[in-house]
Each structure stands twice: as C-alpha cells, then as structure tokens.
Design an enzyme around this catalytic site. Structure first.
Site, mmCIF file in Angstrom:
data_model
loop_
_atom_site.group_PDB
_atom_site.id
_atom_site.type_symbol
_atom_site.label_atom_id
_atom_site.label_comp_id
_atom_site.label_asym_id
_atom_site.label_seq_id
_atom_site.Cartn_x
_atom_site.Cartn_y
_atom_site.Cartn_z
ATOM 1 N N ASP A 32 0.738 -1.184 -0.218
ATOM 2 C CA ASP A 32 -0.054 -0.091 -0.122
ATOM 3 C C ASP A 32 0.822 1.293 -0.061
ATOM 4 O OD1 ASP A 32 0.944 0.037 2.559
ATOM 5 O OD2 ASP A 32 -0.946 -0.045 3.563
ATOM 6 N N GLU A 75 3.871 0.982 2.147
ATOM 7 C CA GLU A 75 4.613 -0.281 1.960
ATOM 8 C C GLU A 75 4.453 -1.267 2.587
ATOM 9 O OE1 GLU A 75 8.418 2.592 1.374
ATOM 10 O OE2 GLU A 75 7.464 2.609 -0.551
ATOM 11 N N GLU A 124 8.555 14.188 8.081
ATOM 12 C CA GLU A 124 7.451 13.216 7.442
ATOM 13 C C GLU A 124 6.401 13.103 8.560
ATOM 14 O OE1 GLU A 124 8.739 8.852 7.420
ATOM 15 O OE2 GLU A 124 8.035 9.111 5.438
HETATM 16 C C1 BGC Z 1 6.095 5.904 2.972
HETATM 17 C C2 BGC Z 1 5.777 6.217 1.793
HETATM 18 C C3 BGC Z 1 6.758 7.209 1.021
HETATM 19 C C4 BGC Z 1 8.160 6.999 1.357
HETATM 20 C C5 BGC Z 1 8.971 7.878 0.940
HETATM 21 C C6 BGC Z 1 7.666 5.801 3.321
HETATM 22 O O1 BGC Z 1 7.951 5.600 4.696
HETATM 23 O O2 BGC Z 1 5.362 5.207 3.855
HETATM 24 O O3 BGC Z 1 4.450 6.264 1.420
HETATM 25 O O4 BGC Z 1 6.533 6.901 -0.543
HETATM 26 O O5 BGC Z 1 8.496 6.831 2.708
HETATM 27 O O6 BGC Z 1 8.748 9.402 1.387
#
Ligand code: BGC
Length: 371
Positions: free
Chosen positions: A165, A168, A329
């Site tokens: 998803d 990941e 993030e």
């Molecule tokens: C997130 C993803 C994202 C990736 C890079 C992962 O930790 O779950 O949604 O694409 O980081 O930012």
C-alpha cells in the site's frame, strides 16, 4: 484563532517551493528526502504529488521536468512492460519482484537495495497528475504518448493485483487507496483528447481501460466499504489516512456524497489528533502524526466548505517546521506507540526531515485555502 501569522505561512510556502526546486535532480527526479538514508530515491507517488503542487504553484518547468523523467523511466522499461502484459495474457504466474519498482534512483535506475517495491498507485497517480498539469498549463502531450500507452497497458493488466500500500505494507491485500489511484489515472486518460482533438488512446486501449474502470468501480463499491465509509483494504472495516485521496483530489467517489462524507468523518474521528495518523496500530517511529495527511484532510475540508478547519490544519503543519523551516514526515507528540521510536531511530536515524512531499502538500493546502 490562527497561531501562525499569515506572512509566516506565506514565507513557508515560498521556502517550500525553493527547497523542492533546490533538491530536484538535474534528471528531473525529486528525492523523497535529501537527508534520510533510504529516501534518496524518487518515488512515483511522492514525486507525482510534488509535481502536482509545483504545477498548481505555477512552477511549470519543475513539474514538466519531473513528468518527463517519469516518461523516460517508463519508456526505458517498455519492453519489460509488454513482456509482463503478454505473460499475464497467457495466464503465466508473475512474481511480485518481476514487476516495476515503486522507487527509482535519481538517474532512473532500479536501485539495488531490497525494498517493498511492488506498488501500483504511483503509476496511476503520475497519469492523473500528467493530465491535470497538461490541461492546467496547456502543455503538449505528444512526447508522452508511448509512456501513457505503456502505463495504461500495465494498469489494465495488473491494476487489481494485491500489492504493497501507500505505506509499503500488507502486500497480501487490495488497498482501496491504491485501487483509487489506478482508477483515477485510467479515468484521466480514457476519453481524453490529444492536442489535435483526436482520442489520446487507440480504440483497443480505450476498450480495455473502460473494462478496467468498470471492474475497479465495482470492486470498490462491493468490497471496499463498511458501515457507509471506504475501507483500508477490500473486505476490511478500518480506515486509513490514504483514503482521503479517493475523495480529494481523485474523486473516486463523489467528494460531496454520503460515502465521502462518512469516510471523511471516520478518518477524522479515528485518526486526527493535532495532525493525522496513517492508521490505528501504526508502529513506524511509534506511529505519529503525518504532515501530508494533515494537509490532505485540510485540502478536502477546503473543497467541501470547511475553511476554518482547513486553515487550522495549515497552521498545525506550519507549527511543526524546524527552526530551519523544514517539514518532517511525521511528528511524535501524540505517538501511538512511543516504545517503537528507538528501534527506528537506531535503524535509520531521526524521522526524515525535510520530506519534500510534506512541503508539497503544505503548498497544495495553502493554495487551496487561498493563502
Ligand atoms: C512512506 C511512503 C513514502 C516513502 C518515501 C515511506 O515511509 O510510507 O508513503 O512514499 O516513505 O517518502
């Protein structure tokens, strides 16, 4: 009452755009985060939404460069795609590690670290963003035709296949946000005209894409809802923050209709603290509040007549900026499982900061609220 002055919010929009441009590679790729060990790759999912924000903000060249990079990455794998599609047509078993990756090196290579690679949403999202960007800025589609055709073939053949998803995780399921991104991409191109007023797709691809769209819509309607809201995966009952994209901007379901409203309410009630969790039970860095999802909630609120709530989300995101104006993030103030933070910090260091996707979604929300 706003806690962050409007002028500071505007400055953060400007510095976010500058930051994204500064880190865009000469190839056009956007790294997920320049500082985090495993994020110096370009994800189609992050990158497409970053390009979308740049397009909305009038940074047309940056968006063009990313979209052309995507087309080059896909064109370089046209043979692999047609081979996979032909094998699927013959009913052959195809392993997940034979499929296209979710992230690429900045110069368009596959990368050699193991990763949770098989994810389909980014391929739908890049199509959706490409079509929105070219319409918004009157850009030519001709050079994109081969990549569009390959992407449509890939999504027609594999769009319903279980895969990792947005986070990941859970490769065994069919995720509604992933199916929604595939659906949005196919819908964006299926009846689109090219710049000469002719259908963009040939008749065979139009027929196949129409069949896929009908099937995806039926799947989501029959197995992707519970208690009146969309669910994290088919047959489940829980929600996930990524479902917000099925409302805004993808409009997989009518964003003003009852299914969207119940989904919005359930995501808000289950996942919103100051910011929005990915899902209940998330343990990545303890499962904190994600800036992109908080922006998403606000984006949907702004589009559905809730401007005060939308502004509150914008404010909250801005308040998470580091003194350097970097957006992470996620933040750990209301983390679900603080006992997991150390494990991830030991593995990969502190939470990824700046995350370019966080900056992009902040910009998108700021534009939506008319900042
Ligand atoms: C997130 C993803 C994202 C990736 C890079 C992962 O930790 O779950 O949604 O694409 O980081 O930012």
């Amino acid at each position: 009452m706003p806690t962050v002055a409007r002028s500071d919010l505007r400055m953060l929009v400007e510095s976010s755009l500058t930051l994204i441009e500064a880190h865009q590679h000469s190839s056009g790729a956007y790294p997920a985060s320049p500082n985090y060990p495993v994020y110096q790759y370009s994800w189609l999912r992050d990158g497409a939404f970053i390009a979308d924000a740049m397009s909305r903000a009038g940074r047309v060249d940056s968006a063009d460069r990313f979209l052309r990079w995507c087309a080059a990455v896909i064109d370089a794998r046209a043979g692999q795609i047609s081979d996979l599609v032909a094998r699927a047509g013959r009913g052959e078993e195809i392993r997940a590690d034979e499929m296209l990756p979710t992230r690429y090196t900045l110069d368009g290579g596959d990368g050699d670290e193991p990763w949770w690679n098989f994810q389909l949403d980014g391929y739908g999202t890049w199509l959706w963003v490409l079509m929105a960007h070219t319409a918004r800025h009157g850009r030519q589609l001709d050079a994109y035709r081969p990549a569009i055709a390959s992407t449509v073939d890939y999504l027609n053949a594999f769009g319903e296949r279980p895969c990792y998803d947005w986070w990941e995780e859970h490769a065994e399921h069919q995720h509604v946000a992933t199916l929604g991104a595939v659906l949005a991409g196919l819908r964006a191109v299926v009846h689109a005209p090219d710049e000469h007023g002719e259908p963009l797709l040939d008749a065979g691809r139009t027929r196949a894409a129409t069949t896929s769209i009908d099937a995806l819509e039926a799947l989501i309607a029959s197995r992707g809802t519970a208690d009146g809201h969309l669910t994290k995966w088919l047959g489940g009952t829980a929600v996930d923050g990524s479902l917000l994209a099925c409302l805004t901007p993808f409009e997989v379901v009518d964003p003003h209709g009852p299914l969207a409203e119940r989904t919005y309410e359930q995501v808000r009630d289950d996942l919103l603290r100051g910011g929005v969790y990915r899902y209940l039970g998330d343990t990545f860095y303890g499962g904190g509040e994600w800036l992109i999802l908080t922006a998403w909630l606000g984006w949907h609120e702004a589009r559905t007549g809730r401007p005060d709530e939308a502004l509150r989300r914008l404010d909250w995101i801005a308040a998470q900026a580091t003194p350097d104006g970097h957006l992470p993030e996620q933040v750990s103030g209301s983390t679900q499982y603080p006992e997991y933070i150390a494990e991830w910090t030991e593995r990969w260091g502190p939470v990824a900061t700046p995350l370019l996707w966080s900056h992009a979604m902040f910009v998108t929300l700021a534009l939506e609220v008319g900042l």
